[in-house]
Scaffold this motif. Structure first.
Motif, mmCIF file in Angstrom:
data_model
loop_
_atom_site.group_PDB
_atom_site.id
_atom_site.type_symbol
_atom_site.label_atom_id
_atom_site.label_comp_id
_atom_site.label_asym_id
_atom_site.label_seq_id
_atom_site.Cartn_x
_atom_site.Cartn_y
_atom_site.Cartn_z
ATOM 1 N N ARG A 87 -0.261 -12.234 1.375
ATOM 2 C CA ARG A 87 -0.937 -13.090 0.401
ATOM 3 C C ARG A 87 -0.041 -14.239 -0.059
ATOM 4 N NH1 ARG A 87 -3.672 -9.401 1.703
ATOM 5 N NH2 ARG A 87 -5.501 -8.489 0.717
ATOM 6 N N ASP A 88 1.280 -14.028 0.039
ATOM 7 C CA ASP A 88 2.235 -15.016 -0.501
ATOM 8 C C ASP A 88 3.304 -15.360 0.531
ATOM 9 O OD1 ASP A 88 3.416 -12.534 -0.371
ATOM 10 O OD2 ASP A 88 4.525 -12.740 -2.249
ATOM 11 N N ARG A 116 7.180 -6.732 -6.779
ATOM 12 C CA ARG A 116 7.150 -7.862 -5.841
ATOM 13 C C ARG A 116 8.580 -8.263 -5.457
ATOM 14 N NH1 ARG A 116 2.240 -9.155 -5.002
ATOM 15 N NH2 ARG A 116 2.944 -10.632 -3.441
ATOM 16 N N ARG A 169 0.832 -1.212 0.000
ATOM 17 C CA ARG A 169 0.000 0.000 0.000
ATOM 18 C C ARG A 169 0.868 1.264 0.000
ATOM 19 N NH1 ARG A 169 -5.489 -0.375 1.620
ATOM 20 N NH2 ARG A 169 -6.178 -2.546 1.728
ATOM 21 N N ARG A 198 -3.390 -13.085 -10.691
ATOM 22 C CA ARG A 198 -2.191 -12.477 -11.275
ATOM 23 C C ARG A 198 -1.162 -13.580 -11.578
ATOM 24 N NH1 ARG A 198 -0.902 -9.794 -5.641
ATOM 25 N NH2 ARG A 198 0.085 -11.571 -4.655
ATOM 26 N N ASP A 206 -5.979 -10.360 -7.144
ATOM 27 C CA ASP A 206 -4.899 -10.932 -6.326
ATOM 28 C C ASP A 206 -4.737 -12.435 -6.583
ATOM 29 O OD1 ASP A 206 -4.565 -8.431 -5.241
ATOM 30 O OD2 ASP A 206 -5.597 -8.870 -3.362
ATOM 31 N N ARG A 242 -10.822 -7.058 -5.840
ATOM 32 C CA ARG A 242 -9.438 -7.153 -5.386
ATOM 33 C C ARG A 242 -9.012 -8.625 -5.278
ATOM 34 N NH1 ARG A 242 -6.744 -5.191 -0.744
ATOM 35 N NH2 ARG A 242 -8.653 -4.763 0.395
HETATM 36 O O1 DC Z 1 -3.690 -6.965 3.242
HETATM 37 P P1 DC Z 1 -4.040 -5.698 2.463
HETATM 38 O O2 DC Z 1 -5.499 -5.641 2.078
HETATM 39 O O3 DC Z 1 -3.614 -4.463 3.173
HETATM 40 O O4 DC Z 1 -3.184 -5.804 1.115
HETATM 41 C C1 DC Z 1 -3.283 -4.828 0.115
HETATM 42 C C2 DC Z 1 -2.973 -5.412 -1.243
HETATM 43 O O5 DC Z 1 -1.585 -5.730 -1.336
HETATM 44 C C3 DC Z 1 -3.719 -6.689 -1.607
HETATM 45 O O6 DC Z 1 -4.879 -6.400 -2.335
HETATM 46 C C4 DC Z 1 -2.722 -7.462 -2.449
HETATM 47 C C5 DC Z 1 -1.387 -6.894 -2.094
HETATM 48 N N1 DC Z 1 -0.545 -7.818 -1.325
HETATM 49 C C6 DC Z 1 0.226 -8.711 -2.021
HETATM 50 O O7 DC Z 1 0.146 -8.767 -3.245
HETATM 51 N N2 DC Z 1 1.082 -9.535 -1.362
HETATM 52 C C7 DC Z 1 1.174 -9.498 -0.025
HETATM 53 N N3 DC Z 1 2.029 -10.311 0.607
HETATM 54 C C8 DC Z 1 0.365 -8.599 0.721
HETATM 55 C C9 DC Z 1 -0.502 -7.775 0.037
#
Ligand code: DC
Length: 225
Positions: free
Chosen positions: A129-130, A102, A32, A186, A183, A179
């Protein structure tokens, strides 16, 4: 700790870290903050990819690891409140889908994790997420939190209202779905549970209920020193 938005990841991750005296890292906040740098450079979803990537990769993102006072900075400025607003939330999935973005943030996250493991006795809880699939594939415990779209949207709506951000149910549900679609589809590190993750469905579980299950798992695995 991985999973889509609105599963209660941040709340339970922070409480779990506090319970065990562990550090805490919110990797979503880092994506973010990088997205905020893109917006501050005057760019948006229609801007050329190389300009968006340069702004995000060049962003000076600072992240604290105290679960009781998580801090996120951009160029030394506290941006916690600004990164939760509509413009960043709308653009963050697109920015976080770029490979160089990333690569830069994963490297930084791995450094922060290594620092926390070296400096503190309590380990670290990392949410995103990962994390289980890419950032920390050797983690002692991987958890993937899920919940239905409706429950996640309702939680996000409550969070937004509490923070004084105006939203309505339909818009929040549409945004949560948009979203998650971006996410999880991708090309690089899409959102999915690691093969060895424990999946917890939080639809019918309260925060203390999820926390209880996590404490049981941490203890059972002998992760507490
Ligand atoms: O957890 P969050 O909603 O604050 O995350 C915001 C965005 O960041 C989420 O839509 C995808 C990305 N994100 C990511 O790609 N990989 C991560 N490890 C954490 C977040």
């Amino acid at each position: 700790m991985d999973g889509p938005s609105g599963t209660g990841k941040s709340t339970v991750s922070r409480r779990l870290a506090t319970t065990f005296g562990a550090a805490y890292l919110d990797t979503g906040a880092m994506y973010r903050a990088a997205t905020l740098a893109v917006l501050r450079a005057g760019l948006d979803e229609n801007s050329p990819a190389d300009e968006v990537i340069a702004a995000a990769v060049g962003a000076k993102v600072g992240s604290g690891t105290d679960p009781q006072a998580p801090a996120i900075e951009l160029d030394g400025e506290d941006v916690e409140s600004e990164i939760r607003g509509g413009p960043v939330t709308k653009l963050v999935s697109a920015v976080s889908a770029y490979v160089p973005v990333r690569a830069a943030l994963v490297e930084r996250q791995q450094e922060l994790i290594a620092d926390a493991l070296r400096e503190g006795p309590g380990g670290i809880v990392v949410e995103g997420r990962d994390i289980g699939t890419v950032v920390a594939p050797d983690a002692g415990l991987k958890v993937y939190l899920t919940a239905s779209d409706e429950v996640r949207a309702a939680r996000r709506h409550r969070q937004d209202s509490k923070a004084g951000r105006a939203t309505d149910d339909a818009t929040t549900l549409a945004d949560v779905r948009r979203r998650d679609r971006l996410d999880s589809t991708r090309a690089v590190s899409p959102l999915h549970a690691a093969a060895d993750a424990v999946v917890i469905d939080t639809d019918h579980l309260s925060v203390p209920g999820v926390l209880e299950e996590l404490i049981r798992l941490v203890t059972e695995r002998g992760l507490v020193r």
